[in-house]
Structure formats: C-alpha cells, structure tokens
Design an enzyme around this catalytic site. Sequence first.
Site, PDB file in Angstrom:
ATOM      1  N   HIS A 298      -3.903  -4.603  -0.698  1.00  0.00           N
ATOM      2  CA  HIS A 298      -3.522  -5.220   0.566  1.00  0.00           C
ATOM      3  C   HIS A 298      -3.597  -6.739   0.448  1.00  0.00           C
ATOM      4  CE1 HIS A 298      -3.315  -1.731   3.295  1.00  0.00           C
ATOM      5  NE2 HIS A 298      -4.237  -1.206   2.515  1.00  0.00           N
TER       6      HIS A 298
ATOM      7  N   CYS B 215       0.839  -1.203   0.000  1.00  0.00           N
ATOM      8  CA  CYS B 215       0.000   0.000   0.000  1.00  0.00           C
ATOM      9  C   CYS B 215       0.876   1.256   0.000  1.00  0.00           C
ATOM     10  CB  CYS B 215      -1.000  -0.025   1.149  1.00  0.00           C
ATOM     11  SG  CYS B 215      -2.340   1.186   0.931  1.00  0.00           S
TER      12      CYS B 215
ATOM     13  N   GLU C 199      -2.793  -8.819   2.683  1.00  0.00           N
ATOM     14  CA  GLU C 199      -3.234  -9.335   3.976  1.00  0.00           C
ATOM     15  C   GLU C 199      -4.742  -9.219   4.172  1.00  0.00           C
ATOM     16  OE1 GLU C 199      -2.584  -4.950   4.854  1.00  0.00           O
ATOM     17  OE2 GLU C 199      -1.824  -6.481   3.480  1.00  0.00           O
TER      18      GLU C 199
END
Length: 241
Positions: free
Chosen positions: A189, A85, A191
């Site tokens: 992202h 990011c 994650e």
Amino acid sequence: MVVLDYGSGNVRSAVRALEKVGSALDSHEVSIRLTADRAAAVAADGLVVPGVGAFAACMAGLGRVDAAGILAERLADARPVLGICVGMQVLFADGIEHGVHTDGLGLLPGRVQPLRAPVVPHMGWNTVTPPAGSVLFEGIEPGTRFYFVHSYAVPAPDPASPYLATLTEHGDRFVAAAEHGVLSATQFHPEKSGAAGQALLRNWIRSVAARLAGPHPPQASPPARSHPASNENIPAEQGES
C-alpha cells in the site's frame, strides 16, 4: 486523474494520498476524482484501481463498473493505470482463495495464490528489490520499506516474463510490484507507506505527466488471457488479500 470507485474499502485513503502528493508538485496541476463513471475513467490522464478484501468480491465489483472494458480502452490508447493491493492482484490471469478459482482481468500472466509463510497474513513493513529500468522506484534508495497487508500473492515470475517484476520475500518470494508499458501495480500500500509510498506515487504521477508532455512511445501490448519509511504501526484494513 481518477480513482475508480467500485465498492472497494480503501478508496478514500488512496484519494487522500494522491491529493497530498499532487499538491506538492509544482510543475503541473493534479486533480483527483473518485468516481465510477465509465467515460471519466476511460478519459482520465491516469487511472488508479485500489482494492481490499477477497479477490472474487473485487472482481464482482469491477464487473459492475465494466472495469475490463475501461482498462482495455485505456491500454489501447496508452493511458496509464496503477493497481494497488487487490487492485494489482486482479490484473493477473486468475486467483485461488479458499480453494475457489476466480478469473482475473488477464492483463498480466500469473496466478494469485495463498502465501506460504510461517506467519500469515503478511502484515507490516518489508523491503523490495526493483529491477533495472523501473519507473515506479526511480530514485528510491535500496532498503526502503513499504507497508504490506495480505495473505495471497503472485509467485516470482519466470525470467522471461513480459513485465518488470519488483520482488520481495515473506516465506515465498513474490511480486511486490509490476510494470508493463502503461500498466503499473503494487501489492503493498503506497498510501500507507509514508515517505516511501509518497515517493513512488510521485514517480507514477510524473510518468503520467511526461506522457502528456510528449509523444506516447510505442507500448507492448499486455499478454492476452490464454527515503525509507519508519516502522510506524499503521492499522490494517480488514479482510485484505
């Protein structure tokens, strides 16, 4: 592996995602450490630079831990780095937010600028188009979606750009991921991207392990300054770029 702790807001989620992926790999042991320690960040097999918030604030935080020096040493020694990011955005030459210009780390050519789209921020799931030869997206099916939350981006680069650019579109066509030697980064992202993000992180960890298992191939120096996921409603971090 080290996740660089420089005051960014999403470091814990990145650590958890890497731990989950690492624990599922049978071929080698993966330990994840969250730290601002310079020596550990330089020496780690892989370094992750996460980031949320404003470009200028992230650069200030990175300055406090000498991230520029850490990355310079790692790249000189062909040690992998992954930005996420705003951790990707700061790798570029500079950024413009709210009319304020801030120098980036200058490891990739390009400027982070406001995203021109009917709806901003760009928040939610989007497909990406990886280039041939991508390591991050190896084995990931076309049409796989990743989770984005940002209002700023790097426009699609010139075809002669020195790095491999994975592109996507939300109004503007922009860089969703970048790969240049041992330097990798994603605007989205991983994650927060479910199975798709886990597959990408797995590819990155395996690429780090492959470098440890054999001779490091020659790396082009970065330019100087001059499994589809579901549309799950994942809460966004506040204030992401």
